[in-house]
Design a protein around this motif. Structure first.
Motif, PDB file in Angstrom:
ATOM      1  N   LEU A 152      -0.243   7.828  -1.204  1.00 31.11           N
ATOM      2  CA  LEU A 152       0.470   6.580  -0.953  1.00 31.11           C
ATOM      3  C   LEU A 152       0.302   6.112   0.491  1.00 31.11           C
ATOM      4  O   LEU A 152       0.084   4.923   0.759  1.00 31.11           O
ATOM      5  CB  LEU A 152       1.954   6.746  -1.281  1.00 31.11           C
ATOM      6  CG  LEU A 152       2.326   6.736  -2.772  1.00 31.11           C
ATOM      7  CD1 LEU A 152       3.787   7.100  -2.958  1.00 31.11           C
ATOM      8  CD2 LEU A 152       2.042   5.376  -3.401  1.00 31.11           C
ATOM      9  N   LEU A 153       0.393   7.055   1.429  1.00 30.69           N
ATOM     10  CA  LEU A 153       0.264   6.679   2.832  1.00 30.69           C
ATOM     11  C   LEU A 153      -1.144   6.197   3.154  1.00 30.69           C
ATOM     12  O   LEU A 153      -1.328   5.161   3.814  1.00 30.69           O
ATOM     13  CB  LEU A 153       0.638   7.867   3.733  1.00 30.69           C
ATOM     14  CG  LEU A 153       2.130   8.238   3.772  1.00 30.69           C
ATOM     15  CD1 LEU A 153       2.337   9.486   4.626  1.00 30.69           C
ATOM     16  CD2 LEU A 153       2.966   7.084   4.309  1.00 30.69           C
ATOM     17  N   VAL A 154      -2.153   6.920   2.681  1.00 26.24           N
ATOM     18  CA  VAL A 154      -3.547   6.546   2.976  1.00 26.24           C
ATOM     19  C   VAL A 154      -3.892   5.208   2.326  1.00 26.24           C
ATOM     20  O   VAL A 154      -4.373   4.273   2.990  1.00 26.24           O
ATOM     21  CB  VAL A 154      -4.518   7.658   2.506  1.00 26.24           C
ATOM     22  CG1 VAL A 154      -5.960   7.173   2.609  1.00 26.24           C
ATOM     23  CG2 VAL A 154      -4.324   8.919   3.336  1.00 26.24           C
ATOM     24  N   VAL A 155      -3.639   5.121   1.013  1.00 22.25           N
ATOM     25  CA  VAL A 155      -3.987   3.894   0.290  1.00 22.25           C
ATOM     26  C   VAL A 155      -3.112   2.737   0.761  1.00 22.25           C
ATOM     27  O   VAL A 155      -3.596   1.615   0.986  1.00 22.25           O
ATOM     28  CB  VAL A 155      -3.841   4.093  -1.235  1.00 22.25           C
ATOM     29  CG1 VAL A 155      -4.131   2.781  -1.973  1.00 22.25           C
ATOM     30  CG2 VAL A 155      -4.780   5.190  -1.725  1.00 22.25           C
ATOM     31  N   GLY A 156      -1.803   3.025   0.937  1.00 24.25           N
ATOM     32  CA  GLY A 156      -0.869   1.965   1.332  1.00 24.25           C
ATOM     33  C   GLY A 156      -1.196   1.392   2.702  1.00 24.25           C
ATOM     34  O   GLY A 156      -1.288   0.171   2.874  1.00 24.25           O
TER      35      GLY A 156
END
Length: 584
Positions: A152-156
């Motif tokens: 979530l952090l990387v993609v977001g």
């Protein structure tokens, strides 16, 4: 994380399951992060219509309908893949839990008797149950939520950076504070988790001993005292748990505070950029949704950290026992067939836990098929001799030979499988009487079970029970009387048809008449079996081929019954005393 390296081999074992779970997680979260983009696009379409950039209302309605359907479809697919994610990663954690419990249990079986004298049963149980459960939380939920968080952090943030770099950088401002807070709190949680697990072991041990000794507690009427002791340990455990939860409780308020700051920064900076016509209103809403979607993975950092720290503390306790090297080692894997010859040469033995020298320069020679009786006062070393024959301990001074082979060089499993042992305090399992007897021979037929019970003079007692041999015993055989437990234990040993039979004062709870019947049966069935009888009764020893009398770890007399009653000494005194008691 050093202690948790032990479970890496299980990650390797289930790597394909975990890899599939990882791919599914990436797909599920990638889909979930598409929803803010669709919502932002929808709001931008509405804004374009209001500004007059788009004039066809039907096109706007059509696009909004498509976006609504896309949101529903993406949400359903994301939910489905999230379900599959749990089915792969959480199920894998259960498999690892199963494997770890088996590993610990097998280690418990390998460890020597001396280990169990030094450690309490409650503590052993706690490590294979509570501590393993803590480790499972690391290999399951902690791994799953960590993957969620990273994806979530990387993609977001990648998605946010592609939309507006400036707004994204302002959003990231609270995160250095988050990292520092996690680092400090993790150290505190690890220390407090270790203490909590130690107190949980104390509580488990206390309860285990209480339930095992409930007869003594009730007989002495000391329930109030026991409750007071329990309350003291429970209160201490409660205080340590509260101390731990105070540290855990700091995480979520801190997370909410930091996320709130991020939302305020998005509104303020985004509003400024919107006023300056650098972004559309949909971008602000999209960022707000991203920040709130990322709230859980950021907030879960604290929870995951807590789980990892607790798992680290638990795995350290598990490793403490897994790294124990059994004192009794099996150095021979080839088959060992016993004939029954037993020789002690200058054997001296000292218990290292008490530093008591139980045997001093013992020399015994027993031929196959002979019956040896060992008598002596309490603490004279009688039970130590048979524990050495069963190789429950190894002697450091002197040599023990089985058929002229040093006992250390014989196959340990083969030796024990050919010894029938009846302990002084018989232990029966919470199974049927039939199963307890079959414990000596798993494939025993019904006829063999009944024959063994008859030879132990317990058959008549068993058939008087409503369910006969199918009667289920209570814990430690509490359903039976002391004499019945001893006789079932004898049946369990003789059904094995061993090469060496050992009876450690196992007729103490039966009357003289029953004792005579059992000894007569044993004399008949053990003609070619080397038999050791430990007893305080002359009646149990008088028919032995050789009688050995011990005192303070030394042999003070040996010979046959007729030889020993003809000379002054401990045996003759005991014989006269018991003869007088019988006459009275």
């Amino acid at each position: 994380m050093k202690e948790l390296r032990h479970v890496n081999k299980y990650f390797s074992k289930y790597k394909w399951r975990l890899l599939i779970g990882l791919l599914i997680t990436i797909l599920a979260k990638f889909l979930a992060l598409k929803i803010p983009q669709i919502v932002g696009d929808s709001l931008n379409i509405v804004e374009d219509y209001q500004d007059g950039t788009v004039t066809n209302l039907e096109d706007v309605k059509h696009q909004l309908l498509i976006n609504v359907l896309l949101i529903i479809g993406v949400a359903i697919l994301s939910g489905f893949f999230t379900f599959l994610m749990r089915q792969t990663i959480i199920v894998t954690s259960r498999l690892i839990e199963f494997d770890l419990k088996n590993e610990i249990y097998q280690q418990y079986q390998r460890l020597s008797l001396n280990f169990y004298k030094k450690n309490r049963t409650g503590d052993l149980m706690n490590r294979i149950s509570e501590d393993v459960s803590k480790v499972r939380m690391y290999v399951g939920p902690a791994v799953m939520y960590s993957i969620n968080m990273i994806v979530l952090l990387v993609v977001g943030f990648t998605q946010m950076m592609s939309i507006d770099v400036k707004l994204t950088m302002y959003t990231l401002i609270p995160f250095p504070l988050l990292s520092i807070s996690i680092f400090v709190l993790s150290k505190v949680i690890h220390k407090r988790s270790t203490i909590v697990q130690q107190y949980l072991s104390k509580l488990t041990t206390f309860n285990q001993e209480f339930f095992s000794g409930i007869n003594v507690v009730k007989s002495y009427g000391i329930e109030a005292s026991i409750i007071k002791d329990f309350d003291k340990i429970a209160d201490e455990s409660k205080e340590k748990n509260i101390h731990l939860q105070k540290a855990n409780a700091l995480f979520f308020p801190l997370m909410v505070f930091l996320i709130g700051i991020s939302n305020l920064l998005v509104l303020y900076v985004g509003g400024q950029l919107y006023i300056e016509n650098e972004i559309q209103i949909g971008t602000i809403i999209e960022f707000m949704l991203y920040v709130n979607i990322l709230t859980w993975p950021v907030a879960v950092v604290g929870w995951v950290t807590s789980m990892v720290q607790q798992a680290e503390a638990s795995q350290a306790r598990i490793n403490e026992f897994l790294q124990q090297v059994p004192e009794i080692q099996n150095t021979n894997t080839s088959s060992t067939e016993l004939k029954g010859n037993v020789t002690f040469k200058d054997v001296t033995f000292t218990y290292d836990d008490t530093n008591i020298t139980a045997l001093k320069n013992i020399n015994i020679s027993v031929k196959s098929g002979e019956t040896i009786a060992i008598l002596g006062k309490t603490g004279s070393g009688k039970s130590t001799i048979i524990e050495l024959i069963s190789r429950l301990y190894d002697t450091k001074i002197g040599t023990i030979l089985l058929d002229d082979t040093p006992i250390r060089e014989a196959n340990l499993d083969a030796v024990r499988s050919q010894i029938g042992f009846v302990p002084q305090d018989p232990f029966l399992f919470s199974e049927t009487i039939e199963d307890n007897i079959k414990f000596g021979k798993q494939d025993a037929t019904e006829e063999e079970i009944i024959a063994a019970a008859k030879n132990a003079d317990v058959h008549k007692n068993i058939i008087d029970f409503p369910n006969g041999y199918k009667t289920v015993l209570g814990e430690r055989g509490v359903t039976l009387s002391g004499g019945q437990k001893q006789r079932v234990s004898i049946a369990r040993a003789i059904i094995k048809k061993p090469k060496i039979l050992i009876f450690d004062d196992c007729l103490s709870a039966v009357d003289t008449e029953t004792e005579e019947k059992i000894l007569s049966n044993l004399e008949r069935i053990s003609k070619n079996i080397t038999t050791f009888i430990i007893s305080h009764r002359i009646s149990s020893a008088k028919n032995a081929d050789k009688i050995i009398v011990l005192d303070q770890g030394k042999i003070i007399q040996q010979g046959t019954h007729n030889q020993l009653i003809a000379i002054e000494g401990y045996y003759k005194d005991l014989y006269d005393q018991q003869l007088l008691e019988k006459e009275i």
